[in-house]
Enzyme design. Structure first.
Site, PDB file in Angstrom:
ATOM      1  N   ASN A   1     -29.656  30.376  -1.675  1.00 33.24           N
ATOM      2  CA  ASN A   1     -30.086  30.043  -3.042  1.00 33.24           C
ATOM      3  C   ASN A   1     -31.598  29.995  -3.214  1.00 33.24           C
ATOM      4  O   ASN A   1     -32.106  30.340  -4.271  1.00 33.24           O
ATOM      5  CB  ASN A   1     -29.438  28.723  -3.484  1.00 33.24           C
ATOM      6  CG  ASN A   1     -29.763  27.587  -2.550  1.00 33.24           C
ATOM      7  OD1 ASN A   1     -30.215  27.791  -1.434  1.00 33.24           O
ATOM      8  ND2 ASN A   1     -29.538  26.381  -3.020  1.00 33.24           N
TER       9      ASN A   1
ATOM     10  N   GLU B   1     -29.758  19.979   6.198  1.00 33.14           N
ATOM     11  CA  GLU B   1     -29.881  19.864   4.742  1.00 33.14           C
ATOM     12  C   GLU B   1     -28.640  20.493   4.138  1.00 33.14           C
ATOM     13  O   GLU B   1     -28.521  21.720   4.094  1.00 33.14           O
ATOM     14  CB  GLU B   1     -31.140  20.606   4.254  1.00 33.14           C
ATOM     15  CG  GLU B   1     -32.436  20.018   4.734  1.00 33.14           C
ATOM     16  CD  GLU B   1     -32.728  18.658   4.145  1.00 33.14           C
ATOM     17  OE1 GLU B   1     -31.998  18.201   3.244  1.00 33.14           O
ATOM     18  OE2 GLU B   1     -33.696  18.034   4.611  1.00 33.14           O
TER      19      GLU B   1
ATOM     20  N   CYS C   1     -28.429  22.678  -4.249  1.00 32.08           N
ATOM     21  CA  CYS C   1     -27.709  21.675  -3.460  1.00 32.08           C
ATOM     22  C   CYS C   1     -27.755  20.283  -4.075  1.00 32.08           C
ATOM     23  O   CYS C   1     -26.807  19.524  -3.994  1.00 32.08           O
ATOM     24  CB  CYS C   1     -28.284  21.616  -2.061  1.00 32.08           C
ATOM     25  SG  CYS C   1     -30.066  21.436  -2.079  1.00 32.08           S
TER      26      CYS C   1
ATOM     27  N   GLU D   1     -36.827  17.013   5.016  1.00 26.12           N
ATOM     28  CA  GLU D   1     -37.828  18.055   4.893  1.00 26.12           C
ATOM     29  C   GLU D   1     -38.937  17.519   3.999  1.00 26.12           C
ATOM     30  O   GLU D   1     -38.805  16.492   3.352  1.00 26.12           O
ATOM     31  CB  GLU D   1     -37.206  19.332   4.318  1.00 26.12           C
ATOM     32  CG  GLU D   1     -36.101  19.848   5.229  1.00 26.12           C
ATOM     33  CD  GLU D   1     -35.794  21.313   5.099  1.00 26.12           C
ATOM     34  OE1 GLU D   1     -35.195  21.694   4.075  1.00 26.12           O
ATOM     35  OE2 GLU D   1     -36.149  22.089   6.020  1.00 26.12           O
TER      36      GLU D   1
HETATM   37  P1  NDP Z   1     -23.416  28.310   4.595  1.00 31.60           P
HETATM   38  O1  NDP Z   1     -23.186  26.977   5.158  1.00 31.60           O
HETATM   39  O2  NDP Z   1     -22.297  29.236   4.424  1.00 31.60           O
HETATM   40  O3  NDP Z   1     -24.500  29.094   5.491  1.00 31.60           O
HETATM   41  C1  NDP Z   1     -25.784  28.570   5.772  1.00 31.60           C
HETATM   42  C2  NDP Z   1     -26.416  29.386   6.881  1.00 31.60           C
HETATM   43  O4  NDP Z   1     -25.789  29.081   8.131  1.00 31.60           O
HETATM   44  C3  NDP Z   1     -26.279  30.893   6.713  1.00 31.60           C
HETATM   45  O5  NDP Z   1     -27.455  31.525   7.162  1.00 31.60           O
HETATM   46  C4  NDP Z   1     -25.094  31.191   7.599  1.00 31.60           C
HETATM   47  O6  NDP Z   1     -25.004  32.519   7.987  1.00 31.60           O
HETATM   48  C5  NDP Z   1     -25.352  30.274   8.759  1.00 31.60           C
HETATM   49  N1  NDP Z   1     -24.177  29.982   9.565  1.00 31.60           N
HETATM   50  C6  NDP Z   1     -22.869  30.037   9.222  1.00 31.60           C
HETATM   51  N2  NDP Z   1     -22.080  29.657  10.244  1.00 31.60           N
HETATM   52  C7  NDP Z   1     -22.906  29.351  11.282  1.00 31.60           C
HETATM   53  C8  NDP Z   1     -22.697  28.882  12.626  1.00 31.60           C
HETATM   54  N3  NDP Z   1     -21.488  28.651  13.100  1.00 31.60           N
HETATM   55  N4  NDP Z   1     -23.784  28.677  13.397  1.00 31.60           N
HETATM   56  C9  NDP Z   1     -25.025  28.886  12.928  1.00 31.60           C
HETATM   57  N5  NDP Z   1     -25.290  29.329  11.672  1.00 31.60           N
HETATM   58  C10 NDP Z   1     -24.246  29.553  10.855  1.00 31.60           C
HETATM   59  O7  NDP Z   1     -24.172  28.029   3.230  1.00 31.60           O
HETATM   60  P2  NDP Z   1     -24.507  29.052   2.057  1.00 31.60           P
HETATM   61  O8  NDP Z   1     -25.439  30.111   2.537  1.00 31.60           O
HETATM   62  O9  NDP Z   1     -23.204  29.432   1.432  1.00 31.60           O
HETATM   63  O10 NDP Z   1     -25.332  28.093   1.068  1.00 31.60           O
HETATM   64  C11 NDP Z   1     -24.731  27.244   0.180  1.00 31.60           C
HETATM   65  C12 NDP Z   1     -24.672  25.830   0.726  1.00 31.60           C
HETATM   66  O11 NDP Z   1     -25.945  25.392   1.134  1.00 31.60           O
HETATM   67  C13 NDP Z   1     -24.202  24.824  -0.296  1.00 31.60           C
HETATM   68  O12 NDP Z   1     -23.233  23.956   0.246  1.00 31.60           O
HETATM   69  C14 NDP Z   1     -25.458  24.034  -0.632  1.00 31.60           C
HETATM   70  O13 NDP Z   1     -25.204  22.770  -1.092  1.00 31.60           O
HETATM   71  C15 NDP Z   1     -26.212  24.089   0.635  1.00 31.60           C
HETATM   72  N6  NDP Z   1     -27.626  23.915   0.384  1.00 31.60           N
HETATM   73  C16 NDP Z   1     -28.237  22.740   0.769  1.00 31.60           C
HETATM   74  C17 NDP Z   1     -29.557  22.510   0.490  1.00 31.60           C
HETATM   75  C18 NDP Z   1     -30.230  21.263   0.949  1.00 31.60           C
HETATM   76  O14 NDP Z   1     -31.440  21.279   1.126  1.00 31.60           O
HETATM   77  N7  NDP Z   1     -29.548  20.165   1.167  1.00 31.60           N
HETATM   78  C19 NDP Z   1     -30.357  23.497  -0.240  1.00 31.60           C
HETATM   79  C20 NDP Z   1     -29.644  24.694  -0.555  1.00 31.60           C
HETATM   80  C21 NDP Z   1     -28.315  24.870  -0.247  1.00 31.60           C
HETATM   81  P3  NDP Z   1     -24.130  33.488   7.027  1.00 31.60           P
HETATM   82  O15 NDP Z   1     -24.987  33.679   5.833  1.00 31.60           O
HETATM   83  O16 NDP Z   1     -23.910  34.676   7.810  1.00 31.60           O
HETATM   84  O17 NDP Z   1     -22.870  32.720   6.722  1.00 31.60           O
END
Ligand code: NDP
Length: 488
Positions: free
Chosen positions: A153, A250, A284, A462
């Site tokens: 995002n 996060e 998020c 962060e």
């Molecule tokens: P995901 O949890 O699907 O993925 C986050 C990242 O982790 C991606 O780069 C993903 O790769 C990677 N990943 C997935 N599985 C693994 C694993 N087993 N080991 C290591 N890395 C892994 O999140 P989204 O990208 O769908 O983002 C949306 C989510 O992020 C929402 O729940 C949102 O709330 C949260 N978010 C939180 C924020 C915060 O600061 N608190 C800010 C922004 C978003 P891949 O893309 O290949 O799946």
């Protein structure tokens, strides 16, 4: 529309590729066009990145913090200078309107580089008086090679928020963007190099979750900072834990906004709209449970509806557009499914809920800003993170009830309160179980303030000096100035 980078990865100060890696298509969510073709990292690419980071980090850590900071501040200047170009790239990668990316995305990364580039020179250990002769001191030492894993995002913001404190503290970073939005982190890597960051200190490797996991498990890696969903956070945290590594998480949320009778209606509506519709709801910290006190409920809903109906949805590259598409088909399906779930659970679809057909964007992943009323706390739309422009409006009668219901969630990322009664504002904030809170505004995240979640929404922080603590470890030093008191 093309946004093809020179290669998939950026390692040791240059672009590299390995065509053996799984193909990865980058899609512009407004049209469905493929704008770039990359490869996920192979094991070889992961090794190259870790080796480059390891080799560069030791010398970097020995540099004077103020000198490290100067390089980060130079990179911040370059980000500001290239703001419009990077904003356009971010718009193509995410579908977020140019109106947002031009003011929010590269600028937020730049602010992080600027802040940590300045702050690190003043971030020290402590002197500890041990009475009489001996004394102690603490050193803040870097961790070594850190891994950043991003969500889709806020791609460049996340890359900046993670790399700036890591690098400022003398660490190296390997950043894995979400495979959905791989482009702007590569641009950040180029900018770091142009600013004079030695090769190997900021590396970008592309890939899916398995690449993230390989990085986290690598013996040369000391820490992981993840921005992602709660389920991914649990996996990454347990992997990091099994290797006894540092971790910052996060994660997601289902945050409450509480609007009391005495609130300024227009400001409360602005907060609720910002906290639900900005970035097409893919934020998020969004306040997706909007609790409105009975006495202001009708006025609030009337203004909310009127103002929501004026949101301009469409071409993200048109500067007048206020809302773009969702990131991809999976997210579009998820959001439209939740709209159906809301209806079937008995909530009232008060506004929106449809998929608009926009001329020239027939394949775009749009959805209308959506407002549900008659929502009860047990409905799935009020409990689960949707990550789309779907607001649940709930009514309440008194303060105690609002606090109790706001806290009735497994998450704890954020919360907001709108009221003109300041003692009440602070009292309620004190009771809310959330890491990041706002009074009379919503979703502002200045770099000076820590950002992060409580409960399932995360661990660590962060931004602010707190981030420097999470990218360093303390060494305690006891200094004896007299004789050793020994029984032997
Ligand atoms: P995901 O949890 O699907 O993925 C986050 C990242 O982790 C991606 O780069 C993903 O790769 C990677 N990943 C997935 N599985 C693994 C694993 N087993 N080991 C290591 N890395 C892994 O999140 P989204 O990208 O769908 O983002 C949306 C989510 O992020 C929402 O729940 C949102 O709330 C949260 N978010 C939180 C924020 C915060 O600061 N608190 C800010 C922004 C978003 P891949 O893309 O290949 O799946």
């Amino acid at each position: 529309m093309r946004a093809q980078p020179k290669a998939s990865h950026y390692i040791n100060g240059r672009f590299v590729d390995d065509e053996q890696g799984q193909p990865l298509e980058v899609i512009y969510p407004a049209t469905g066009e493929v704008i770039a073709r990359l490869h996920a990292a192979t094991g070889n690419i992961v090794e190259l990145a870790v080796e480059a980071a390891r080799a560069a980090q030791e010398q970097w850590a020995r540099m004077r913090p103020a000198e490290r900071g100067r390089i980060l501040r130079r990179a911040a200047e370059l980000l500001y200078r290239h703001n419009d170009e990077i904003a356009r790239l971010e718009t193509l990668d995410t579908g977020k309107p140019l109106q947002e990316t031009t003011v929010a995305d590269p600028a937020s990364a730049a602010e992080a580089l600027e802040f940590f580039g300045g702050a690190v020179a003043g971030y020290h250990g402590e002197y500890v008086d041990l009475g009489g002769g001996p004394f102690g001191y603490t050193r803040r030492e870097p961790l070594g090679v850190c891994v950043g894993i991003g969500a889709w995002n806020y791609p460049i913001q996340i890359a900046g928020w993670k790399s700036a404190p890591a690098l400022a503290m003398g660490n190296a970073m390997i950043f894995k963007p979400s495979e959905v939005t791989p482009l702007s982190a590569l641009r950040l890597a180029e900018i770091y190099t142009e600013a004079g960051l030695p090769a190997g200190l900021f590396n970008v490797v592309q890939g899916f979750g398995d690449v993230g996991a390989a990085l986290v498990a690598h013996p040369a890696v000391a820490k992981v900072s993840l921005t992602g969903s709660v389920p991914t956070g649990k996996k990454v945290l347990s992997l990091a834990g099994s290797h006894m590594k540092h971790a910052t998480m996060e994660l997601g949320g289902k945050s409450p906004i509480i609007i009391f009778d005495d609130a300024d209606v227009e400001n409360a509506v602005s907060g609720a709209m910002l906290g639900n519709f900005y970035s097409t709801g893919q934020v998020c910290s969004n306040g997706t449970r909007v609790f409105v006190q009975d006495g202001i409920y009708e006025r609030f809903l009337k203004r909310l509806t009127a103002r929501t109906s004026k949101i301009v949805i469409g071409d993200p590259l048109d500067p007048d557009t206020q809302m773009g598409p969702l990131i991809n088909k999976a997210q579009h399906d998820k959001v439209t499914d939740y709209i159906e779930i809301g209806k079937s659970e008995g909530a009232k679809l008060h506004y929106g809920g449809a998929v608009p057909q926009l001329q020239g964007f027939e394949n775009g992943l749009f959805v209308e800003p959506t407002i549900f009323t008659a929502v009860t706390d047990d409905m799935r739309i009020a409990r689960e993170e949707i990550f789309g422009p779907v607001m649940s409006v709930l009514s309440f009668s008194d303060e105690v009830e609002a606090i109790e219901r706001a806290n009735n969630t497994e998450f704890g990322l954020a919360a907001g309160v709108f009221t003109r009664d300041l003692p009440r504002a602070h009292r309620v904030i004190g009771e809310l179980q959330a890491g990041t809170c706002w009074i009379n505004t919503y979703n502002l995240t200045p770099v000076e303030l820590p950002f992060g979640g409580a409960r399932q929404s995360g661990i660590g922080r962060e931004n602010s000096l707190a981030a420097l603590s999470h990218y360093s470890q303390l060494k305690s030093v006891y200094v004896e100035t007299g004789d050793v008191d020994s029984p032997y």
